[in-house]
Design an enzyme around this catalytic site. Sequence first.
Site, PDB file in Angstrom:
ATOM      1  N   ARG A   1       0.822  -1.217   0.000  1.00  0.00           N
ATOM      2  CA  ARG A   1       0.000   0.000   0.000  1.00  0.00           C
ATOM      3  C   ARG A   1       0.858   1.270   0.000  1.00  0.00           C
ATOM      4  O   ARG A   1       0.462   2.284  -0.584  1.00  0.00           O
ATOM      5  CB  ARG A   1      -0.936  -0.006   1.209  1.00  0.00           C
ATOM      6  CG  ARG A   1      -2.065  -0.985   1.007  1.00  0.00           C
ATOM      7  CD  ARG A   1      -2.904  -1.206   2.228  1.00  0.00           C
ATOM      8  NE  ARG A   1      -4.105  -1.951   1.848  1.00  0.00           N
ATOM      9  CZ  ARG A   1      -4.955  -2.503   2.705  1.00  0.00           C
ATOM     10  NH1 ARG A   1      -4.760  -2.394   3.999  1.00  0.00           N
ATOM     11  NH2 ARG A   1      -6.006  -3.142   2.271  1.00  0.00           N
TER      12      ARG A   1
ATOM     13  N   LYS B   1     -19.079 -18.453  -2.166  1.00  0.00           N
ATOM     14  CA  LYS B   1     -20.538 -18.410  -2.081  1.00  0.00           C
ATOM     15  C   LYS B   1     -21.208 -17.442  -3.040  1.00  0.00           C
ATOM     16  O   LYS B   1     -20.708 -16.342  -3.273  1.00  0.00           O
ATOM     17  CB  LYS B   1     -20.938 -18.008  -0.658  1.00  0.00           C
ATOM     18  CG  LYS B   1     -20.652 -19.075   0.366  1.00  0.00           C
ATOM     19  CD  LYS B   1     -21.119 -18.576   1.717  1.00  0.00           C
ATOM     20  CE  LYS B   1     -21.080 -19.685   2.753  1.00  0.00           C
ATOM     21  NZ  LYS B   1     -21.515 -19.177   4.055  1.00  0.00           N
TER      22      LYS B   1
ATOM     23  N   GLY C   1      -9.438 -10.110  -2.436  1.00  0.00           N
ATOM     24  CA  GLY C   1      -8.365 -10.570  -1.555  1.00  0.00           C
ATOM     25  C   GLY C   1      -7.803 -11.924  -1.975  1.00  0.00           C
ATOM     26  O   GLY C   1      -6.603 -12.079  -2.195  1.00  0.00           O
TER      27      GLY C   1
ATOM     28  N   GLY D   1     -12.895  -4.301  -0.613  1.00  0.00           N
ATOM     29  CA  GLY D   1     -14.293  -3.858  -0.564  1.00  0.00           C
ATOM     30  C   GLY D   1     -14.662  -2.864  -1.651  1.00  0.00           C
ATOM     31  O   GLY D   1     -15.723  -2.968  -2.272  1.00  0.00           O
TER      32      GLY D   1
HETATM   33  P1  ADP Z   1     -12.168 -13.000  -3.192  1.00  0.00           P
HETATM   34  O1  ADP Z   1     -11.541 -12.773  -1.833  1.00  0.00           O
HETATM   35  O2  ADP Z   1     -11.140 -12.959  -4.277  1.00  0.00           O
HETATM   36  O3  ADP Z   1     -13.323 -12.088  -3.451  1.00  0.00           O
HETATM   37  P2  ADP Z   1     -13.811 -15.158  -2.208  1.00  0.00           P
HETATM   38  O4  ADP Z   1     -13.500 -14.759  -0.810  1.00  0.00           O
HETATM   39  O5  ADP Z   1     -15.180 -14.946  -2.698  1.00  0.00           O
HETATM   40  O6  ADP Z   1     -12.737 -14.514  -3.220  1.00  0.00           O
HETATM   41  O7  ADP Z   1     -13.563 -16.729  -2.373  1.00  0.00           O
HETATM   42  C1  ADP Z   1     -12.347 -17.371  -2.112  1.00  0.00           C
HETATM   43  C2  ADP Z   1     -12.547 -18.702  -1.420  1.00  0.00           C
HETATM   44  O8  ADP Z   1     -13.403 -19.568  -2.160  1.00  0.00           O
HETATM   45  C3  ADP Z   1     -11.241 -19.426  -1.281  1.00  0.00           C
HETATM   46  O9  ADP Z   1     -10.928 -19.539   0.091  1.00  0.00           O
HETATM   47  C4  ADP Z   1     -11.482 -20.783  -1.921  1.00  0.00           C
HETATM   48  O10 ADP Z   1     -10.897 -21.848  -1.210  1.00  0.00           O
HETATM   49  C5  ADP Z   1     -12.985 -20.895  -1.877  1.00  0.00           C
HETATM   50  N1  ADP Z   1     -13.485 -21.847  -2.889  1.00  0.00           N
HETATM   51  C6  ADP Z   1     -13.328 -21.802  -4.217  1.00  0.00           C
HETATM   52  N2  ADP Z   1     -13.873 -22.871  -4.814  1.00  0.00           N
HETATM   53  C7  ADP Z   1     -14.401 -23.632  -3.839  1.00  0.00           C
HETATM   54  C8  ADP Z   1     -15.104 -24.884  -3.817  1.00  0.00           C
HETATM   55  N3  ADP Z   1     -15.376 -25.555  -4.953  1.00  0.00           N
HETATM   56  N4  ADP Z   1     -15.500 -25.373  -2.622  1.00  0.00           N
HETATM   57  C9  ADP Z   1     -15.218 -24.689  -1.502  1.00  0.00           C
HETATM   58  N5  ADP Z   1     -14.559 -23.495  -1.443  1.00  0.00           N
HETATM   59  C10 ADP Z   1     -14.153 -22.985  -2.606  1.00  0.00           C
END
Ligand code: ADP
Length: 399
Positions: free
Chosen positions: A38, A199, A357, A380
């Site tokens: 940063r 999710k 992240g 965010g």
């Molecule tokens: P970002 O931080 O880039 O926005 P997210 O926080 O939405 O991404 O998602 C990242 C998480 O999703 C990771 O910890 C990864 O392990 C999990 N993930 C991805 N695919 C699966 C899956 N098929 N089943 C369970 N967890 C998953």
Amino acid sequence: MSSFKTLDDLGDIKGKVALVRVDLNLPMKDGSATDVTRVEAVKPTILELAEKGTKVLLLAHFGRPKGMRHSTMSTSFVQGDVEEVLGKEIMFIPEVMGPVVEQSIGILSDGDIGLLDNVRFWPGEEANDPDFAKGIAAHGDFYVNDAFSAAHRAHASTEGLAHHLPAYAGRAMEAELKALDAALGTPEQPVAAVVGGAKVSTKLDVLENLVGKVQHLIIGGGMANTFLAARGVDVGKSLCEHELTATANRIMDQADHAGCIVHLPYDVVVAKEFAANPASLRTCNVHEVADDEMILDVGPQAVEALGDVLKTCKTLVWNGPMGAFETEPFDAATVSLAKTAAALTEAGALTSVAGGGDTVAALAHAGVKDDFTFVSTAGGAFLEWMEGKALPGVAALTV
Ligand code: ADP
Ligand code: MG
């Protein structure tokens, strides 16, 4: 793109005082920063202003002190890290307004840098109190916002100050806004979006915004399971939000109407237990997942087809990993698709913008973080932008 002023619009600023909002909310361990990305990001803005003979006052938050002074959350804790990155000594000023700030400005020479204390020590910051903003603004001749990562908050230092002083985007903010505009504002078509992660529920607004804007929506990660379930696929023990299948169907209908093709995996990597290289690991068609198996990554055939989709596109925006990439071999799809995107970008065929992240960590793991056109570390603020929301800190800069 709605236009905003940049440092190029500043005239002669020698001897002036600049109030510069930066992100110094560094991850800390044992009193020093574990990651200074940063600070690196705002270095060009700070040094450019200093070189032009401006007195630079840095304004930042650090932690969540909730409107009170907190001995463990002073920005003085990052002073050493900032000095190291800038290669310059800076003066710590334990206030954000008033006589102490006034006297400090008197001590600073042209081109010197001061670091004001944690702006969130005062309740007026998060309340975006105009009197608080006015009090800070009284010390400066102009305001520079170089903290895109805080632009989704309408706080005094991220939004309010722009109403009291001539306001400019710093170099990091400028680069971020240009990259985001190239990805979703006025992108070269066709555009592909990769949305993954755990999710659907955390990314509903993202999905709904994207279906109206992109030609290809590639869904991976855990959220793909909810979409597969909505299409009647039995996803076994996979992470799946069964209560959101109706929502998933609605999003796919919206995509249909908008002419956006939704890509779901047709082969997947499954296992009976979530561990590195489990004995039960296998690759199968999505219709062959057993009741005691979970989908942990997109399969190799689907990844190849998705790579071919990217080859037909001019622009890519990516948020969320395709699989549980932290555990091998469930990183394979993310790594492979990321490498394809990086190669297309290097060949000049694709503009690629990514953020989030875990996404940034996944791209770093794939070794391609520097090969994308732009990787946002804003968290965010990046997600709210993906949701199509106006960011108050950006809106306030717009002329
Ligand atoms: P970002 O931080 O880039 O926005 P997210 O926080 O939405 O991404 O998602 C990242 C998480 O999703 C990771 O910890 C990864 O392990 C999990 N993930 C991805 N695919 C699966 C899956 N098929 N089943 C369970 N967890 C998953
Ligand atoms: Mg995450």
